[in-house]
Design an enzyme around this catalytic site. Sequence first.
Site, PDB file in Angstrom:
ATOM      1  N   GLY A 150       4.441   6.680 -61.651  1.00 66.24           N
ATOM      2  CA  GLY A 150       5.709   7.221 -61.190  1.00 66.24           C
ATOM      3  C   GLY A 150       6.306   8.123 -62.253  1.00 66.24           C
ATOM      4  O   GLY A 150       7.474   8.009 -62.608  1.00 66.24           O
ATOM      5  N   SER A 151       5.487   9.054 -62.771  1.00 60.74           N
ATOM      6  CA  SER A 151       5.819   9.794 -63.987  1.00 60.74           C
ATOM      7  C   SER A 151       6.590  11.085 -63.774  1.00 60.74           C
ATOM      8  O   SER A 151       6.943  11.753 -64.747  1.00 60.74           O
ATOM      9  CB  SER A 151       4.520  10.137 -64.735  1.00 60.74           C
ATOM     10  OG  SER A 151       3.672  10.945 -63.920  1.00 60.74           O
ATOM     11  N   GLY A 184      13.057  10.821 -62.144  1.00 61.11           N
ATOM     12  CA  GLY A 184      13.939   9.727 -62.502  1.00 61.11           C
ATOM     13  C   GLY A 184      13.574   9.051 -63.801  1.00 61.11           C
ATOM     14  O   GLY A 184      13.269   9.684 -64.813  1.00 61.11           O
ATOM     15  N   TYR A 185      13.593   7.713 -63.772  1.00 64.59           N
ATOM     16  CA  TYR A 185      13.321   6.945 -64.977  1.00 64.59           C
ATOM     17  C   TYR A 185      11.861   7.048 -65.399  1.00 64.59           C
ATOM     18  O   TYR A 185      11.550   6.953 -66.585  1.00 64.59           O
ATOM     19  CB  TYR A 185      13.697   5.478 -64.754  1.00 64.59           C
ATOM     20  CG  TYR A 185      15.183   5.271 -64.637  1.00 64.59           C
ATOM     21  CD1 TYR A 185      16.016   5.441 -65.735  1.00 64.59           C
ATOM     22  CD2 TYR A 185      15.761   4.919 -63.420  1.00 64.59           C
ATOM     23  CE1 TYR A 185      17.385   5.258 -65.634  1.00 64.59           C
ATOM     24  CE2 TYR A 185      17.131   4.739 -63.304  1.00 64.59           C
ATOM     25  CZ  TYR A 185      17.942   4.914 -64.416  1.00 64.59           C
ATOM     26  OH  TYR A 185      19.286   4.747 -64.310  1.00 64.59           O
ATOM     27  N   GLU A 232       3.148  14.255 -55.566  1.00 69.98           N
ATOM     28  CA  GLU A 232       3.977  15.431 -55.366  1.00 69.98           C
ATOM     29  C   GLU A 232       3.290  16.435 -54.439  1.00 69.98           C
ATOM     30  O   GLU A 232       2.074  16.407 -54.276  1.00 69.98           O
ATOM     31  CB  GLU A 232       4.296  16.093 -56.714  1.00 69.98           C
ATOM     32  CG  GLU A 232       5.073  15.215 -57.686  1.00 69.98           C
ATOM     33  CD  GLU A 232       6.470  14.867 -57.196  1.00 69.98           C
ATOM     34  OE1 GLU A 232       6.967  15.538 -56.262  1.00 69.98           O
ATOM     35  OE2 GLU A 232       7.071  13.928 -57.762  1.00 69.98           O
ATOM     36  N   ALA A 277      -0.469   6.172 -55.675  1.00 72.40           N
ATOM     37  CA  ALA A 277      -0.592   5.137 -56.708  1.00 72.40           C
ATOM     38  C   ALA A 277      -0.908   3.774 -56.119  1.00 72.40           C
ATOM     39  O   ALA A 277      -1.386   2.886 -56.832  1.00 72.40           O
ATOM     40  CB  ALA A 277       0.697   5.063 -57.523  1.00 72.40           C
ATOM     41  N   VAL A 329       8.011   2.976 -59.662  1.00 73.82           N
ATOM     42  CA  VAL A 329       7.652   3.530 -58.355  1.00 73.82           C
ATOM     43  C   VAL A 329       8.763   3.281 -57.349  1.00 73.82           C
ATOM     44  O   VAL A 329       9.207   2.144 -57.165  1.00 73.82           O
ATOM     45  CB  VAL A 329       6.336   2.900 -57.835  1.00 73.82           C
ATOM     46  CG1 VAL A 329       6.014   3.421 -56.445  1.00 73.82           C
ATOM     47  CG2 VAL A 329       5.188   3.221 -58.795  1.00 73.82           C
ATOM     48  N   TYR A 388      22.713  -3.074 -52.359  1.00 77.00           N
ATOM     49  CA  TYR A 388      21.637  -2.956 -53.337  1.00 77.00           C
ATOM     50  C   TYR A 388      21.121  -4.327 -53.766  1.00 77.00           C
ATOM     51  O   TYR A 388      20.145  -4.828 -53.196  1.00 77.00           O
ATOM     52  CB  TYR A 388      22.071  -2.126 -54.562  1.00 77.00           C
ATOM     53  CG  TYR A 388      20.859  -1.672 -55.340  1.00 77.00           C
ATOM     54  CD1 TYR A 388      20.235  -0.471 -55.033  1.00 77.00           C
ATOM     55  CD2 TYR A 388      20.283  -2.472 -56.325  1.00 77.00           C
ATOM     56  CE1 TYR A 388      19.083  -0.072 -55.703  1.00 77.00           C
ATOM     57  CE2 TYR A 388      19.145  -2.090 -57.002  1.00 77.00           C
ATOM     58  CZ  TYR A 388      18.548  -0.887 -56.681  1.00 77.00           C
ATOM     59  OH  TYR A 388      17.401  -0.504 -57.333  1.00 77.00           O
ATOM     60  N   LYS A 415      13.548  -6.119 -55.854  1.00 80.14           N
ATOM     61  CA  LYS A 415      13.727  -6.163 -57.305  1.00 80.14           C
ATOM     62  C   LYS A 415      13.578  -7.596 -57.832  1.00 80.14           C
ATOM     63  O   LYS A 415      13.023  -7.819 -58.914  1.00 80.14           O
ATOM     64  CB  LYS A 415      15.089  -5.596 -57.690  1.00 80.14           C
ATOM     65  CG  LYS A 415      15.244  -4.106 -57.403  1.00 80.14           C
ATOM     66  CD  LYS A 415      14.223  -3.268 -58.148  1.00 80.14           C
ATOM     67  CE  LYS A 415      14.449  -1.781 -57.946  1.00 80.14           C
ATOM     68  NZ  LYS A 415      13.404  -0.950 -58.603  1.00 80.14           N
TER      69      LYS A 415
END
Length: 402
Positions: free
Chosen positions: A51-52, A55-56, A78, A114, A142, A241, A250
Amino acid sequence: MTERVITPRNRGFLFLDSHPAGCARLVEDMWRAVPPPVAAPDRAPVALVIGSSAGYGLAATIAGLARAGIRGIGVCFEKAPGRLTGTAGWYRTAATAELARSQGREMVFLNGDAFSDAMKEQVSELIRHRFGGRLDYLIYSVAAPRRTDPDTGATYASVLKPVGEAYRTKTLVFADGGAPEVKEVETQPAEGDDIDQTVAVMGGSDWERWIDHLADRELLAAGFTTAALSYIGSSLTAAIYRQGTIGAAKAHLEQTARILDERLAKLVGGRAVTFVNGAAVTQSSTAIPGIALYVGLLRGVLGDTMMPPVAQLSELWDQLTGARPLDLDEDGRVRLDTWELDPGVQAAVAERWNTATTDTITELADLDWFHAEVRRLYGLAVPGVDYTAPVETDVPWPDSTS
């Protein structure tokens, strides 16, 4: 040559085109914002960031390259340039690869699913034949709408829903002319297997599958460490959330960390942790009802002291590499969100939330910053870029063989 002037076209927070030069400048700015390394490592550690490109995960990649001196592999998914421009992540990845190369950092980027075993095998072969057969770090970041299970072929879809009852909240939107509006929206609760489907996509199952795949091929170095990026957030957004379907995912991710931590300790003297990040404007977060309003108000309270993702992820690498000790909470998580969840900060945000209306929102939230941050996700509104000039949009994917 496919040069053209990029004219922003958007539907709410979603822009249809991205600006290659803006994306490249954004990557350069993030790299320059990373603090210099504490000390050069004796050997460049090999890292895999899943997930590069956004975002984070993007922040983890850039901070890892600039601060921890990593080399290794980034995996993302992408879209290439075509009738429209490429996705912003396409251009950010191309810029990250070029910047890494110019700084003498060896980083290979793979574009694909991925979740698939084919991608896991491609990564394994790269680690074995190009990076000495040993992986030191794996960062898992991800966010995806769906996942196909490689074993069963079943496809799962994640949803953003509360659990138990409908959720009504304030949210921030921008009218066609750009004027901000505070509206109330209602989201219906999860039903059927919504929670299970979301956990299957956004929980820890694929993270665990990556670790199993690499361990089975004996590619984990002694002391191997893996970290998954997570979020808790404010009580103001908890119903949609942390207490909603995404929160269930999460929680599963964090439970997976505890399982993997025990397994890796026995296997290679390694460990697994979750890093809880603070709030930021990302392409994923803007889709969640109430989050845009909350982040705008948070910025209104904190101003420039709000901690950007690349600063948070620099701290992550400091703790992973031992430059600083791992600072774990009672649930075994590393907390990078204490600046956000400080009781005084949250009280100030809650006060503004309660009084926020269309008439008052410009006084309570930093909307200029928020609006610019959304545009910067697509390479727009980046200082120093001439948006009146034509720009080449047909940017190739980084060569993985060089």
